[in-house]
Design an enzyme around this catalytic site. Sequence first.
Site, PDB file in Angstrom:
ATOM      1  N   GLU A 332      54.379  38.788  48.599  1.00  0.00           N
ATOM      2  CA  GLU A 332      54.685  37.882  47.501  1.00  0.00           C
ATOM      3  C   GLU A 332      55.729  38.495  46.571  1.00  0.00           C
ATOM      4  O   GLU A 332      56.678  37.825  46.151  1.00  0.00           O
ATOM      5  CB  GLU A 332      53.406  37.574  46.723  1.00  0.00           C
ATOM      6  CG  GLU A 332      53.607  36.660  45.521  1.00  0.00           C
ATOM      7  CD  GLU A 332      52.378  36.565  44.644  1.00  0.00           C
ATOM      8  OE1 GLU A 332      52.496  35.960  43.561  1.00  0.00           O
ATOM      9  OE2 GLU A 332      51.312  37.103  45.009  1.00  0.00           O
ATOM     10  N   GLU A 467      41.871  34.703  40.572  1.00  0.00           N
ATOM     11  CA  GLU A 467      43.020  35.345  39.912  1.00  0.00           C
ATOM     12  C   GLU A 467      43.523  34.505  38.742  1.00  0.00           C
ATOM     13  O   GLU A 467      43.959  35.046  37.723  1.00  0.00           O
ATOM     14  CB  GLU A 467      44.141  35.591  40.920  1.00  0.00           C
ATOM     15  CG  GLU A 467      45.256  36.472  40.374  1.00  0.00           C
ATOM     16  CD  GLU A 467      46.279  36.859  41.424  1.00  0.00           C
ATOM     17  OE1 GLU A 467      47.429  37.107  41.041  1.00  0.00           O
ATOM     18  OE2 GLU A 467      45.936  36.901  42.625  1.00  0.00           O
ATOM     19  N   LYS A 471      44.069  35.579  34.634  1.00  0.00           N
ATOM     20  CA  LYS A 471      45.254  35.289  33.810  1.00  0.00           C
ATOM     21  C   LYS A 471      44.890  34.430  32.601  1.00  0.00           C
ATOM     22  O   LYS A 471      45.428  34.628  31.504  1.00  0.00           O
ATOM     23  CB  LYS A 471      46.319  34.605  34.664  1.00  0.00           C
ATOM     24  CG  LYS A 471      46.891  35.525  35.731  1.00  0.00           C
ATOM     25  CD  LYS A 471      47.856  34.815  36.660  1.00  0.00           C
ATOM     26  CE  LYS A 471      48.432  35.793  37.679  1.00  0.00           C
ATOM     27  NZ  LYS A 471      49.332  35.128  38.662  1.00  0.00           N
TER      28      LYS A 471
END
Length: 481
Positions: A332, A467, A471
């Site tokens: 990524e 994930e 955040k």
Amino acid sequence: MRATPARATLALAAEHSERLAARLSLAVRHARRTGAHTLATCSLPVAPDVDPTAVVCASRRRGEAWFAFEQPERGRAALAGLGEATVLQAAGPARFATLAREWRELSAAAVGGAVAAPGAGPIAVGGFAFAADGGSSLHWAGFAPASLAVPEVTLTRSARAGEPAVHLTLAALACPDDTPEELLERVRARVEGLRTRELPLLDPAPAGRFQVASAMPPEHYEAAVARAVELIRAGRMEKIVLAREVHVHAPRPHDPAAVLGVLRQEFPSCFVFGVGRDEAALIGASPELLVRREGQRVSTLALAGSTRRSADPAVDAHLGEQLLRDPSHREEHAIVARRIERNLRPHAVWVAAAPEPQLVRIANIQHLATPIRAQLASPMDALELAELMHPTPAVGGEPLGAAGPLIPALEGLDRGWYAGPVGWTDATGDGEFCVALRCALLRGDLARCYAGNGIVRDSTPAAELAETEVKLAALLPLLAG
């Protein structure tokens, strides 16, 4: 919440008032001669202990546009603006180019002195929606697809030779039927209305009930990730970034100034920003620099791949090492770094990037990051560079032509300014824009929080959902009491 009395903080000395009057007279004469509105600016030094963001938050009138942009760890760099001398807006695929052209024309004809410091002199602040016509939903009202304002008052703090310096820039737009005396009186009244007090604290024990809920069920996000992985494995694209929207309903209106105060304390390495339009404010702490232009030098950051932090140093280090070695995160990240270098190379004498990504640790998360620098081969201003860079695969996809149309279809939300560029540019073409990440749109008692992840062929829906929760943890605890 602590409340300290606001006090007058700035005043125009006689010499500065005379200088401002002379520039306003020149601007009015130019406007009458050309028939075009003419910008006049005057910059002057103020006390180094003046806090730009605090002055703007204390002095703002109800419904007035405002802007704050800080990176505390970088020499306590800060820029804050209040009011609108004029506004440039555009929409559609050419929105960057349109604003770049209009800003060049406006700033080139502006009446002002030499730029005393970065961010002093004529300056435009604002941002862009992620998509060419993004932000059409009612809750994004006031945030046009491309919008730059010249504040009536701008305060900038920079550090040269280790010493902080703060400058105040005053701006007025002269029309052919204006008089210098009227403009001068208007600017003086603006300065006399400036106040300072410390940013308010968040209430440590708020009364009332907070409600937190995803705009769409978490299962929707997992299904979107699963579909994206199918498309990637079928060869449609290499990567796509998918975001979630989470709502926080508070028992009273959210306070943007209090949130900003906490963000700049907790995330000093990030770009802490606030953009206020009417009764709404976009607030965030972004770790991602889209572009910084200083003369012919360009800086940017490839940021992709992340994991959580731990209070245990040994566990924290282990998580970071896992991130550095994880094939999916490395893939990524490599996609983002390659695209940034590829975009810059045709316009640069050289492009330099670290051979291996490094770990960037902030309060609640750690990322893979690769700083990238370039020397421009021919002049390009900050707005042109922002167009060149946006959107990076860190917030869009690769290739963008394939991923771009799928983003709204899979997400089912209007990103508005989320994941778009936010920042400033000056009359020389210098400036900096971050990517609006780890942010929330505050409007009354409702906060809309946004977080997204890059999806590649080995992504798993449950892990990607988890994930996004990491955040979102940058803002949710502040907004949900």
